[in-house]
Write a protein that holds these residues in place. Structure first.
Motif, mmCIF file in Angstrom:
data_model
loop_
_atom_site.group_PDB
_atom_site.id
_atom_site.type_symbol
_atom_site.label_atom_id
_atom_site.label_comp_id
_atom_site.label_asym_id
_atom_site.label_seq_id
_atom_site.Cartn_x
_atom_site.Cartn_y
_atom_site.Cartn_z
ATOM 1 N N ASP A 433 0.849 -1.187 0.000
ATOM 2 C CA ASP A 433 0.000 0.000 0.000
ATOM 3 C C ASP A 433 0.892 1.247 0.000
ATOM 4 O OD1 ASP A 433 -1.865 1.971 0.281
ATOM 5 O OD2 ASP A 433 -2.530 1.399 2.294
ATOM 6 N N ARG A 555 -5.202 0.298 -1.586
ATOM 7 C CA ARG A 555 -5.741 0.670 -0.275
ATOM 8 C C ARG A 555 -7.225 0.315 -0.151
ATOM 9 N NH1 ARG A 555 -4.060 6.133 2.661
ATOM 10 N NH2 ARG A 555 -2.221 4.785 2.761
ATOM 11 N N LYS A 558 -7.529 -3.340 0.562
ATOM 12 C CA LYS A 558 -7.174 -3.656 1.950
ATOM 13 C C LYS A 558 -8.319 -3.331 2.903
ATOM 14 C CE LYS A 558 -3.071 -3.032 3.545
ATOM 15 N NZ LYS A 558 -1.823 -2.385 4.011
ATOM 16 N N LYS A 564 -6.890 -2.407 6.747
ATOM 17 C CA LYS A 564 -6.642 -0.968 6.605
ATOM 18 C C LYS A 564 -7.459 -0.225 7.645
ATOM 19 C CE LYS A 564 -5.444 3.044 5.149
ATOM 20 N NZ LYS A 564 -4.160 3.571 5.559
#
Length: 564
Positions: A433, A555, A558, A564
């Motif tokens: 990421d 991201r 995730k 995240k």
């Protein structure tokens, strides 16, 4: 007294140190289950399995220790490498429970003589020295190590300090710092022994351990060393596209989906209503409350009306060994994305209720709406949903199709998480990421299954005496396309209090200078030049002469994975 020491770096136990005397504890079970020896918070540490991993003395050599992954969903990592089965663990090694999960440094105190060893290769099965011919651990290149650290133990390979070596050096420094601290362990331990013996009525076999807060100097030193080691690892030599395909191509899957729009009220399948107008079939449209135009929906399944649904292929990639796969929302749950109308939907008619209540033509609709999302239709206050008639996943060079189910769909971007059930483990990618640091010009390597690529079939002859039919079965193999990040789009840019804010009409996206991909590549991984997935391919634009493509930052994937 010799003891196992776990120095927690992150998670709910961050900044804590746990100690387990070896004369009472032979193995440690790590997990969220209340019976685990090392218990993690069931809510905050949700990447940790109920019984995630176990650390124990090597039965063949009690002076050594081994770590075993207990078939956890998110896997166990030793020095940033995922282990399969059982591997040896040395003092100073860093263990992580799931990608992005809690980490700790494993120590033995007092540390056995000769405990610091060269970086190992993670391997399954018995933990004998590596004689299998597996490739050696790659030592990162880059700038020389800081003067505070001694040179690597091994001089083979490229320059730079191995990550595990740095981590063990940091742990040694922490150990020296801890020796200067006063200890009350023996007194506290004696009190605990008395209480446990009384509580158990003299039953033999008990555990003694202690949890304390680590000093700020200790934790700061550990984190600094890990950050430096990981920066050194990231600065390693780039991978060639062929190496990326070799190492991670097996995790890139082809997806075949067919879906239909249905009513949540149980009224059945939903159709786009047509009528005969000037001697030809014409699609009907209505204007809804916000002024937009939508297809006129009906449950009437006559021969003229067209069902809302479709069939398509796409790409995806496994993100865990137990079968979780990231792809696009428009691949896995097409009814939550803009609908692709058939050609017959053009040259339609806008209708509205006349004085007698019947639908009456009021205007022509030359082209079907471009951004109508079936699941968000505003007609009649009726809620609609979709269903996949089939969602099949094909792994590379395999004739076996696996049925998948939707696990999660992103409300913020074109991303979905699906799951296949397989009795064995599946190959998975690594994720990076780099949303906050990515720059235009960096390398991008896309793997997927563009529809323009020609399929390859395997001829499968049935050995079933009842059904002897010979079948041609597709054997998928991903296509690799290499380019670079052409531009970075942010949904909103500007600092707090700034007079100007820039909003991207395409949302958070990376523009790729790659135009040889296309339909069918949607949902495929975009790798960086170190073989880590940084984005998910999802769209393309063309003015008839020039084409560019776009990818969703990893991201957003995730977020669906819960990391995240």
């Amino acid at each position: 007294m010799e003891r196992i020491v776990l120095k927690h770096l992150s998670g709910s136990k961050a900044n804590q140190v746990e100690e387990f005397p070896l004369n009472h504890v032979k193995d440690l079970v790590l997990g969220r289950d209340p019976s685990s020896t090392v218990k993690y918070d069931p809510d905050r540490d949700d990447l940790v399995g109920r019984q995630h991993a176990k650390i124990a003395q090597d039965p063949n050599d009690p002076s050594q220790f081994i770590v075993t992954d207990l078939n956890s969903r998110n896997g166990t990592f030793v020095n940033r490498q995922r282990l399969t089965g059982t591997t040896r663990i040395n003092p100073g090694d860093v263990v992580q429970l799931g990608p992005g999960g809690p980490e700790f440094v494993f120590e033995i105190e007092p540390r056995p003589a000769g405990a610091t060893k060269a970086t190992r290769i993670v391997q399954a099965g018995p933990t004998a020295p590596n004689m299998s011919g597996a490739p050696a651990t790659r030592i990162p290149g880059g700038a020389p190590p800081p003067p505070a650290f001694p040179p690597p133990a091994s001089s083979s390979g490229a320059g730079g300090v191995g990550k595990a070596t740095v981590e063990r050096i940091v742990a040694q420094n922490v150990q020296q710092a801890r020796k200067s601290q006063g200890r009350t362990f023996m007194a506290a331990g004696a009190a605990v022994i008395v209480l446990v013996v009384v509580a158990l009525g003299g039953i033999g076999g008990f555990l003694i351990w202690r949890t304390r807060s680590a000093s700020s100097t200790e934790i700061s030193s550990l984190k600094k060393g890990l950050d430096e080691a990981r920066a050194s690892e990231a600065a390693g030599a780039p991978m060639k596209p062929a190496e990326v395909v070799k190492n991670y191509g097996k995790a890139v899957v082809k997806i075949d989906a067919a879906w239909k729009l249905v009513s949540q009220q149980g009224n059945g399948l939903v159709y786009h209503q047509y009528t005969i107008y000037n001697g030809r079939p014409a699609a009907l449209y209505v204007k809804v409350a916000d002024g937009s135009i939508e297809p006129f929906l009906t449950y009437n399944s006559n021969n003229l009306n067209v069902g809302i649904g479709g069939r398509h292929t796409g790409s995806g990639f496994a993100v865990s060994s137990d079968g979780f796969i990231l792809t696009n929302r428009h691949v896995a749950a097409a009814w939550k994305s803009a609908y692709q109308f058939p050609p017959s939907a053009d040259n339609g008619i806008l209708v509205a209720p006349g004085p007698d209540g019947k639908m009456t033509p009021v205007a022509a609709v030359p082209q079907a709406p471009a951004n109508w999302i079936p699941a968000q239709t505003k007609q009649d206050g009726i809620a609609y949903d979709g269903r996949n008639d089939h969602l099949e996943v094909l792994f590379p060079k395999s004739e076996r199709q696996l049925s998948a189910k939707i696990s999660a769909v992103s409300p913020r971007h074109d991303v979905a998480l699906i799951k296949v059930d397989s009795p064995g483990t599946v190959p998975a990618v690594e994720i990076n990421d780099n949303y906050d640091t990515i720059q235009a010009g960096e390398t991008s390597i896309v793997l997927g299954y563009p529809a323009i690529s020609q399929p390859v079939y395997g001829i499968v002859k049935s050995q079933d005496a009842i059904n002897t039919e010979t079948q041609a079965v597709e054997i998928p193999d991903p296509t690799v396309t290499v380019g670079n990040i052409g531009r970075i789009y942010r949904s909103s840019e500007g600092t707090a209090g700034a007079d100007k804010t820039t909003v991207s009409v395409i949302g958070d996206s990376y523009q790729l200078q790659i135009n040889t991909t296309g339909s069918g590549n949607s949902g495929g991984p975009v790798f960086d030049d170190h073989g880590r997935v940084i984005a998910i391919f999802y769209a393309g634009l063309s003015d008839g002469r020039t084409a560019v493509t776009f990818a969703v930052p990893i991201r957003y994937g995730k977020e669906l994975m819960g990391t995240k």
